[in-house]
Design an enzyme around this catalytic site. Structure first.
Site, PDB file in Angstrom:
ATOM      1  CG  ASP A  12      -2.630 -20.248  -1.200  1.00 44.34           C
ATOM      2  OD1 ASP A  12      -2.102 -20.210  -0.059  1.00 44.34           O
ATOM      3  OD2 ASP A  12      -2.151 -20.914  -2.135  1.00 44.34           O
ATOM      4  CG  ASP A  66      -8.176  -4.466   1.330  1.00 44.88           C
ATOM      5  OD1 ASP A  66      -9.118  -3.920   1.931  1.00 44.88           O
ATOM      6  OD2 ASP A  66      -8.078  -4.486   0.081  1.00 44.88           O
ATOM      7  CG  ASP A  78     -13.965  -6.548   1.955  1.00 42.26           C
ATOM      8  OD1 ASP A  78     -13.708  -5.824   2.939  1.00 42.26           O
ATOM      9  OD2 ASP A  78     -14.403  -6.097   0.872  1.00 42.26           O
ATOM     10  CE  LYS A  90       1.338 -17.854  -2.487  1.00 39.92           C
ATOM     11  NZ  LYS A  90       0.426 -19.016  -2.581  1.00 39.92           N
ATOM     12  CE1 TYR A 108      -3.600  -2.530   0.624  1.00 39.52           C
ATOM     13  CE2 TYR A 108      -4.646  -0.435   1.140  1.00 39.52           C
ATOM     14  CZ  TYR A 108      -4.752  -1.766   0.819  1.00 39.52           C
ATOM     15  OH  TYR A 108      -5.982  -2.342   0.695  1.00 39.52           O
TER      16      TYR A 108
HETATM   17  C1  IPM Z   1     -10.483  -0.916   3.721  1.00 32.31           C
HETATM   18  C2  IPM Z   1     -10.679  -0.292   2.366  1.00 32.31           C
HETATM   19  C3  IPM Z   1      -9.492   0.610   2.066  1.00 32.31           C
HETATM   20  C4  IPM Z   1      -8.257  -0.275   2.028  1.00 32.31           C
HETATM   21  C5  IPM Z   1      -9.623   1.442   0.774  1.00 32.31           C
HETATM   22  C6  IPM Z   1     -10.871   2.287   0.794  1.00 32.31           C
HETATM   23  C7  IPM Z   1      -8.415   2.278   0.517  1.00 32.31           C
HETATM   24  O1  IPM Z   1     -10.863  -1.273   1.406  1.00 32.31           O
HETATM   25  O2  IPM Z   1     -10.411  -0.167   4.718  1.00 32.31           O
HETATM   26  O3  IPM Z   1     -10.406  -2.139   3.802  1.00 32.31           O
HETATM   27  O4  IPM Z   1      -7.948  -0.867   0.997  1.00 32.31           O
HETATM   28  O5  IPM Z   1      -7.601  -0.390   3.070  1.00 32.31           O
HETATM   29 MG    MG Z   2     -10.978  -3.215   2.166  1.00 31.55          MG
END
Ligand code: IPM
Ligand code: MG
Length: 358
Positions: free
Chosen positions: A224, A248, A252, A192, A137
């Site tokens: 993975d 990240d 999710d 990884k 990042y």
């Molecule tokens: C998160 C989001 C952010 C990230 C984006 C909006 C930059 O996806 O907080 O997970 O990738 O960290």
């Molecule tokens: Mg995110």
């Protein structure tokens, strides 16, 4: 003691969900000084930048930042540096918020909302500890150039750099082990290392740090495989420790196990316990302004703020218990609605939590 909170509602559903969290905080009757500022697309529209200096100064001066959400399709055409997402990246960097805590907890009342069968998710309680200020990042160099070598020398290429130093890995590992001590005493470190140098250093460093925590079990897992285990046997996981990009993606995935991303809070902390607290979901511009969004993730983020930045555990418990009560009374926003429950609006949900505070 007055606690200063920078309130940054942002874009899309940000303002309406933030209203509910502010309402709940006010109902606690504690001494909070809340100051609002623009962030994200709305800040770009008003001030020409997604993270105006005044907003950044306010965030730095506050004891904690309560953040709604940023982003809207209408800003997708902007150059990267001016896009709403840069506001959150800029705040993370400027405040040194290296430790991102993302709990994925399945409320008993909501097991039906998960896409996995209830027996796989009921009682699920995972804490993802994601490193937030390093990795690909923020790593330099990055950019575009003519490829100096590779399969198509001379062609236009883009590149980013995955980087981690030992101290960066050590400090986030300590956060994960300390957290595990207060929970199930198990850390799964995700990397990884079979392919990446960065990951091998990660693995070696985490193994060293683990020696300070003989009471916590450490396991290593390739990313993975972790993606697979999260849907195969998620309840086997307790604390998941990982880097920025893997965290990240996996956070999710983990959020969806719980059925509703509208329920998940998160905290991003620096070494001074200053923190930024935000729901895990985005700005959902498609439903903005309709008063139908689920404010519970933001309300629960406010509870995390009380717990982690203000040491107000009792008040945090009160908010979490109120949310639990509201769910057990069958009160639901549309995203978590199921048969036999009562569907309410975003603001009604905020009112219900205030009423349940007791
Ligand atoms: C998160 C989001 C952010 C990230 C984006 C909006 C930059 O996806 O907080 O997970 O990738 O960290
Ligand atoms: Mg995110």
């Amino acid at each position: 003691m007055t606690r200063k909170i920078a309130v940054l509602p942002g874009d899309g559903i940000g303002p309406e969900i933030m209203d509910q969290a502010v309402k709940v905080l006010k109902a606690l009757g504690e001494d909070f000084e809340m100051e609002f500022a623009d962030v994200g697309g709305v800040a770009y529209a008003h001030h020409g930048h997604p993270l105006p200096q005044a907003t950044l100064d306010l965030a730095k001066a506050a004891d904690a930042v309560l953040f709604g959400a940023v982003g809207d399709f209408k800003y997708d055409h902007l150059e990267r540096a001016l896009r709403p997402e840069q506001a959150i990246l800029g705040l993370r960097k400027a405040l040194g918020l290296f430790a991102n805590l993302r709990p994925a907890k399945c409320f008993a009342e909501l097991t039906q909302a998960s896409t996995l069968r209830p027996e796989f998710v009921s009682g699920l309680d995972i804490l993802i500890v994601r490193e937030l200020t390093g990795d690909i990042y923020f790593g330099t160099p990055r950019g575009r150039r003519q490829a100096p070598d590779g399969h198509f020398p001379g062609a236009l290429e883009a590149f980013d750099t995955m980087r981690y130093t030992v101290p960066e890995i050590e400090r986030i590992a300590h956060v994960a082990f300390e957290a595990a001590r207060k929970r199930g005493r198990k850390v799964t470190s995700v990397d990884k290392a079979n392919v990446l140098e960065t990951s091998q250093l990660w693995r070696d460093t985490v193994t060293e740090v683990a020696k300070n925590y003989p009471d916590v079990t450490l396991e290593h897992m390739y990313v993975d495989n972790a993606a697979m285990q999260l849907v195969r046997a998620p309840k086997a996981l307790d604390v998941v420790l990982t880097g920025n990009i893997f965290g990240d993606i996996l956070s999710d995935e983990a959020s969806m196990l719980t059925g509703s991303i509208g329920m998940l809070a998160s905290a991003s902390l620096n070494d001074k316990k200053q923190g930024l607290y935000e729901p895990s979901h985005g700005s959902a511009p498609d439903i903005a302004g309709k008063n139908i969004a689920n404010p519970l993730a933001t309300i629960l983020s406010a509870a995390m703020m009380l717990r982690y930045s203000f040491d107000m555990n009792e008040e945090a418990d009160r908010i979490e218990a109120a949310v639990q009560k509201v769910l057990s009374e069958g009160i639901r926003t549309g995203d978590i609605m199921s048969e036999g429950c009562r569907k309410v609006s975003c603001s009604e949900m905020g009112d219900a939590v205030v009423a349940a505070l007791g």
